[in-house]
Motif scaffolding. Structure first.
Motif, mmCIF file in Angstrom:
data_model
loop_
_atom_site.group_PDB
_atom_site.id
_atom_site.type_symbol
_atom_site.label_atom_id
_atom_site.label_comp_id
_atom_site.label_asym_id
_atom_site.label_seq_id
_atom_site.Cartn_x
_atom_site.Cartn_y
_atom_site.Cartn_z
ATOM 1 N N ARG A 123 -15.272 -29.558 -34.119
ATOM 2 C CA ARG A 123 -15.504 -29.857 -35.382
ATOM 3 C C ARG A 123 -16.489 -28.778 -36.223
ATOM 4 O O ARG A 123 -16.243 -28.697 -37.428
ATOM 5 N N VAL A 128 -13.277 -23.388 -35.063
ATOM 6 C CA VAL A 128 -12.344 -23.767 -36.101
ATOM 7 C C VAL A 128 -12.018 -22.266 -36.753
ATOM 8 O O VAL A 128 -10.820 -21.733 -36.870
ATOM 9 N N ALA A 150 -11.764 -35.938 -33.559
ATOM 10 C CA ALA A 150 -11.046 -35.687 -34.781
ATOM 11 C C ALA A 150 -10.892 -36.815 -35.477
ATOM 12 O O ALA A 150 -10.507 -37.048 -36.684
ATOM 13 N N SER A 155 -15.218 -33.119 -39.995
ATOM 14 C CA SER A 155 -15.289 -31.778 -39.734
ATOM 15 C C SER A 155 -16.294 -31.072 -40.445
ATOM 16 O O SER A 155 -16.861 -31.493 -41.589
ATOM 17 N N TYR A 162 -10.000 -29.194 -37.913
ATOM 18 C CA TYR A 162 -10.619 -29.064 -36.497
ATOM 19 C C TYR A 162 -9.998 -28.153 -35.485
ATOM 20 O O TYR A 162 -8.724 -27.519 -35.970
#
Length: 252
Positions: A123, A128, A150, A155, A162
């Motif tokens: 997250r 990411v 998720a 996030s 994610y």
């Protein structure tokens, strides 16, 4: 409850998780092994990244006996967490936009290589962004994460996405949100995390699958031997010399 009973419960929990991920992630592990084998066979390089305690599973496949010599650690200074003071700084670094792109742009990773990104929650901005930018650069991304996060957490990346959303292959560790397997009377917080056990097993299973794939193609996997067995150092020098242009954790 006795201490030995709690210890046994942790082993039971960890074994159960390993059995579950063995069965449920089998197809994805095989796909990841094939991707690694394809990259090695084509002369590409392998990189692994993890922040915080996820870095332990990344380190577990780099420069070790029985591991691929061409697997390199992609390091973000301070992001390991426990190697900086104060320790929470490591967690703070995971939430900084732009850091992952700067690290990738200054690294030797290039199009055609593989980057394995390990993040339990998937997250934070760092993993990411790392996945997003790696794909922009032409790398194939394998994510090792708990998909459950998720659905149970928000996030921390500006896109609201994610790690799992930016990978070519996802290995789901199946770890529950919070990463603690046990509770007990008199202990206020849940305890005994198992994510390191399961994530490291996924990494080693992927690499084992890759070794088998290469052998089936008649290609010797670039494996290291233990330096503590007779002939090990000589073997490793040969493997490292033959693959020197794909190894970035040694002096040339």
């Amino acid at each position: 409850m006795s201490e030995s009973k709690l210890a046994g419960q942790f082993f039971d929990a960890a074994i159960g998780l390993l059995q579950r991920v063995r069965d449920e992630a089998a197809a994805d592990v095989a796909a990841a092994g094939t991707a690694v084998a394809d990259t090695v066979a084509a002369g590409g390089r392998l990189f692994a990244f993890g922040a915080g305690h996820s870095s332990l599973a990344a380190q577990d496949v780099v420069y070790r006996a029985g591991g691929f010599a061409v697997m390199n650690l992609l390091s973000v200074p301070g992001a390991v967490g426990v190697d900086v003071m104060p320790a929470p700084l490591g967690s703070a670094l995971e939430r900084i936009d732009g850091l992952a792109s700067a690290v990738l742009d200054s690294s030797p990773a290039a199009a055609g290589d593989i980057l394995v990104i390990i993040s339990l929650s998937g997250r934070n901005a760092l993993p990411v962004e790392m996945a997003m930018h790696a794909r922009e650069l032409g790398l194939k991304v394998i994510g090792v994460t708990s998909v459950a996060y998720a659905t149970r957490t928000g996030s921390r990346h500006r896109t609201g996405t994610y790690l799992k959303d930016h990978c070519d292959i996802v290995l789901d560790s199946g770890i529950a949100v919070g990463d603690a397997e046990l509770t007990a009377d008199g202990i206020e917080a849940p305890f005994a995390p198992a994510s390191t056990v399961v994530t490291s097993a996924l990494m080693q299973a992927m690499m084992a699958a890759a070794a088998g794939e290469l052998a089936e193609r008649g290609i010797e996997p670039p494996l290291l031997r233990s330096g503590n067995v007779d002939g090990g150092p000589e073997w490793n020098r040969r493997v490292m010399t033959e693959n020197g242009d794909r190894i970035f954790y040694r002096h040339r």
